[in-house]
Design an enzyme around this catalytic site. Structure first.
Site, PDB file in Angstrom:
ATOM      1  N   GLY A  98       0.686  -1.161   0.110  1.00  0.00           N
ATOM      2  CA  GLY A  98       0.164  -0.017   0.177  1.00  0.00           C
ATOM      3  C   GLY A  98       0.805   1.084   0.106  1.00  0.00           C
ATOM      4  O   GLY A  98       0.539   2.211  -0.506  1.00  0.00           O
ATOM      5  N   SER A  99       1.973   0.990   0.660  1.00  0.00           N
ATOM      6  CA  SER A  99       3.055   2.231   0.720  1.00  0.00           C
ATOM      7  C   SER A  99       3.475   2.583  -0.567  1.00  0.00           C
ATOM      8  O   SER A  99       3.330   3.936  -0.945  1.00  0.00           O
ATOM      9  CB  SER A  99       4.067   2.163   1.472  1.00  0.00           C
ATOM     10  OG  SER A  99       3.756   1.733   2.868  1.00  0.00           O
TER      11      SER A  99
ATOM     12  N   ASP B 155      -7.311   0.864   4.130  1.00  0.00           N
ATOM     13  CA  ASP B 155      -8.090   0.429   5.197  1.00  0.00           C
ATOM     14  C   ASP B 155      -9.571   0.163   5.228  1.00  0.00           C
ATOM     15  O   ASP B 155     -10.288  -0.020   6.192  1.00  0.00           O
ATOM     16  CB  ASP B 155      -7.721   1.266   6.630  1.00  0.00           C
ATOM     17  CG  ASP B 155      -6.073   1.082   7.074  1.00  0.00           C
ATOM     18  OD1 ASP B 155      -5.587   0.193   6.665  1.00  0.00           O
ATOM     19  OD2 ASP B 155      -5.723   2.096   7.836  1.00  0.00           O
TER      20      ASP B 155
ATOM     21  N   SER C  99      -3.982  -1.543   0.515  1.00  0.00           N
ATOM     22  CA  SER C  99      -2.936  -2.470   0.697  1.00  0.00           C
ATOM     23  C   SER C  99      -3.507  -3.785   0.899  1.00  0.00           C
ATOM     24  O   SER C  99      -4.658  -4.069   1.449  1.00  0.00           O
ATOM     25  CB  SER C  99      -2.485  -1.882   2.271  1.00  0.00           C
ATOM     26  OG  SER C  99      -1.630  -2.652   2.679  1.00  0.00           O
TER      27      SER C  99
ATOM     28  N   HIS D 116      -4.962  -6.632   6.394  1.00  0.00           N
ATOM     29  CA  HIS D 116      -5.921  -5.648   5.858  1.00  0.00           C
ATOM     30  C   HIS D 116      -7.029  -6.498   5.242  1.00  0.00           C
ATOM     31  O   HIS D 116      -7.046  -7.863   5.568  1.00  0.00           O
ATOM     32  CB  HIS D 116      -5.223  -5.039   4.493  1.00  0.00           C
ATOM     33  CG  HIS D 116      -4.261  -3.886   5.226  1.00  0.00           C
ATOM     34  ND1 HIS D 116      -4.699  -2.697   5.006  1.00  0.00           N
ATOM     35  CD2 HIS D 116      -3.172  -4.140   5.763  1.00  0.00           C
ATOM     36  CE1 HIS D 116      -3.607  -1.740   5.432  1.00  0.00           C
ATOM     37  NE2 HIS D 116      -2.797  -2.680   5.989  1.00  0.00           N
TER      38      HIS D 116
ATOM     39  N   ASN E  24      11.107   0.291  -9.181  1.00  0.00           N
ATOM     40  CA  ASN E  24      10.467  -1.053  -9.563  1.00  0.00           C
ATOM     41  C   ASN E  24       9.620  -1.618  -8.100  1.00  0.00           C
ATOM     42  O   ASN E  24      10.068  -1.962  -7.119  1.00  0.00           O
ATOM     43  CB  ASN E  24      11.584  -2.042  -9.831  1.00  0.00           C
ATOM     44  CG  ASN E  24      10.978  -3.444 -10.052  1.00  0.00           C
ATOM     45  OD1 ASN E  24       9.619  -3.643 -10.129  1.00  0.00           O
ATOM     46  ND2 ASN E  24      11.790  -4.448 -10.169  1.00  0.00           N
TER      47      ASN E  24
HETATM   48  C1  LIG Z   1      -4.010   4.000   5.745  1.00  0.00           C
HETATM   49  C2  LIG Z   1      -2.851   3.213   5.221  1.00  0.00           C
HETATM   50  N1  LIG Z   1      -2.117   3.501   4.300  1.00  0.00           N
HETATM   51  C3  LIG Z   1      -0.857   2.896   3.711  1.00  0.00           C
HETATM   52  C4  LIG Z   1      -0.381   1.812   4.336  1.00  0.00           C
HETATM   53  C5  LIG Z   1       0.499   1.028   3.750  1.00  0.00           C
HETATM   54  O1  LIG Z   1       0.386  -0.291   3.641  1.00  0.00           O
HETATM   55  P1  LIG Z   1       1.216  -1.344   3.347  1.00  0.00           P
HETATM   56  O2  LIG Z   1       1.677  -1.869   4.715  1.00  0.00           O
HETATM   57  O3  LIG Z   1       0.810  -2.335   2.333  1.00  0.00           O
HETATM   58  O4  LIG Z   1       2.545  -0.301   2.834  1.00  0.00           O
HETATM   59  C6  LIG Z   1      -1.333   1.416   5.667  1.00  0.00           C
HETATM   60  C7  LIG Z   1      -0.858   0.151   6.201  1.00  0.00           C
HETATM   61  O5  LIG Z   1      -1.294  -0.248   7.188  1.00  0.00           O
HETATM   62  C8  LIG Z   1      -2.194   2.222   6.214  1.00  0.00           C
HETATM   63  O6  LIG Z   1      -3.033   1.736   7.197  1.00  0.00           O
END
Ligand SMILES: Cc1ncc(COP(=O)(O)O)c(C=O)c1O
Length: 439
Positions: A87-88, A194, A215, A220, A291
């Site tokens: 998600g990041s 979320d 994510s 999740h 990437n």
């Molecule tokens: C609101 C929100 N955005 C982004 C992320 C990032 O997701 P990831 O852990 O898959 O990088 C999270 C992670 O829990 C999140 O709660």
């Protein structure tokens, strides 16, 4: 000699048996077994799909990734989507795509993005990483979402976008946010990491803005272990997002594309300014990219998880309602979460805020719960500006962060995920009742 088909079937059948063996005798023992705040919920189907993918030994993104994207688009009704490794990464690609010089009105360093300081860090990070300036507005104390009534006053000449998460699955006030964005021609990025399967006034979260991100980390709504996705209805934004995910290359052929001339049909017959004539389109770079691809094996799991989403959502809602009903008697001690009128949250978890000046602190209740096997979490970074890494970032605060501070000091959350049982939820309520009885 067995055929490959027979061998595969045998292997997959054994995988199912292994799954059944592992899941025998998993009794819940109150106080001993953990009540997790979140967790992966799967059965033999995910294990089989992943093993099948390993047996293909394709490894990188391929047909299972394509299948996941097409299923995800069909479910959301969006036009374009791509998978990423988290998600990041989805957030990073989303903001970077809006800064790509190849879209008509890219954001440029120094432009402002309205957001909240109550954040998961990687909702904010891409704003900083792209040289943009976050402008923080407060959240509402009981929805935990961006306070849409504060948007107008946060506006400046440099405002270009609004980016926020639907906090813990609770839909933000999308009608007001979209009206504001239209009025001032701003981009909207919905961090839906979320909030998969949450709706606002009958419309799915993640389908309002220019881009939405997801994510699929194990905690999740659905999981690929690690993973993420990005959706948009804009072909221009999609092309740049794909490019930024895939090293910055201009070409949009699939990895290992069969057609030697690529999906565009023009791999070797194009001319790009400053490059030798007919330079392979696969090695033409139109963005400064990354990437951020996941593996096909992860997507194999995602395909199976997506099929389970309706059942997962139903359970999340039931679990939330059960906890809410059980805990509303303690409203004098906790701020209970609120959904806006017309919002249908698929809750990520149940947030509770310990009221100011009460008989106990957040630390007291969290310690009580954790000592009894009930997992808790803080609402991510709380007030991100207080976190060590963010104390000196370039930013603006508009109108104060009173509620953000309340959340930072008093909020924690507990689980509602589909892996919980009735027995576990009853234990959580009892344990909180017990604590309150003692204050
Ligand atoms: C609101 C929100 N955005 C982004 C992320 C990032 O997701 P990831 O852990 O898959 O990088 C999270 C992670 O829990 C999140 O709660």
């Amino acid at each position: 000699m067995s055929s490959e088909k027979q061998l595969r079937e045998e292997i997959l059948e054994r995988v199912a048996r292994l799954y059944a063996l592992r899941t025998q005798n998993q009794a819940f023992v109150p106080g001993k077994s953990k009540v997790h705040y979140a967790g992966r919920v799967f059965d033999e189907k995910e294990m089989q799909a992943m093993v099948d993918s390993v047996l293909d030994f394709w490894l990188t993104l391929g047909r299972r990734g394509n299948r996941f994207v097409s299923d995800f688009l069909a479910m959301t009704g969006m036009k374009y989507g791509l998978v990423v490794n988290s998600g990041s990464s989805a957030n990073l690609v989303a903001v970077s795509a809006l800064c790509s010089p190849n879209i008509p009105r890219p954001m440029v360093p120094g432009d402002e993005v309205i957001t909240t300081a109550l954040a998961f860090p990687t909702t904010l990070n891409p704003i900083l990483q792209n040289g943009l300036v976050p402008v923080f507005v407060d959240v509402e104390e009981d929805t935990y979402n961006i306070d849409a009534s504060k948007l107008e006053q946060a506006l400046s000449e440099r405002t270009r976008a609004v980016m926020f998460a639907h906090t813990l699955g609770n839909p933000a006030q999308m009608d007001v946010i979209m009206e504001f964005a239209r009025k001032y021609d701003l981009y909207v990025i919905e961090d839906t990491c979320d909030a998969l399967d949450s709706f606002y006034k009958g419309k799915r979260c993640g389908t309002f803005g220019d881009l939405s991100t997801y994510s699929f980390y194990a905690a999740h709504h659905i999981t690929m272990g690690e993973g993420g996705a990005l959706l948009t209805n804009s072909p221009q934004i999609y092309r740049q997002a794909l490019s930024i995910r895939d090293w910055g290359r201009a070409c949009y052929c699939q990895t290992g594309e069969e057609n030697p001339n690529g999906a565009c049909g023009h791999r070797f017959d194009q001319h790009f300014e400053g490059l030798p004539d007919g330079y392979d389109h696969k090695y033409v770079y139109s963005n400064i990219g990354y990437n951020l691809k996941p593996l096909d094996i992860q997507c194999a799991m995602g395909v199976e998880q997506l099929k389970k989403l309706p059942e997962f959502t139903k359970k999340r809602k039931e679990h939330f309602d059960r906890l809410y009903d059980g805990l509303r008697k303690h409203e004098a001690y906790f701020v209970l979460p609120r959904a806006l009128e017309g919002a249908e949250p698929s809750w990520f978890s149940m947030p509770l805020t310990v009221r100011d000046g009460g008989a106990f602190s957040r630390k007291d209740i969290v310690t009580h719960l954790e000592n009894r096997g009930i997992e808790t979490r803080m609402l991510f970074a709380g007030n991100v500006l207080r976190q060590p890494a963010y104390r000196h970032i370039r930013h603006r605060v508009s109108g104060g962060l009173v509620n953000t501070e309340k959340v930072f000091n008093g909020t924690f959350f507990i689980g509602v995920y589909p892996g919980l049982t009735d027995e576990m939820l009853a234990y959580v309520i009892d344990t909180i009742d017990q604590f309150i009885a003692g204050v």
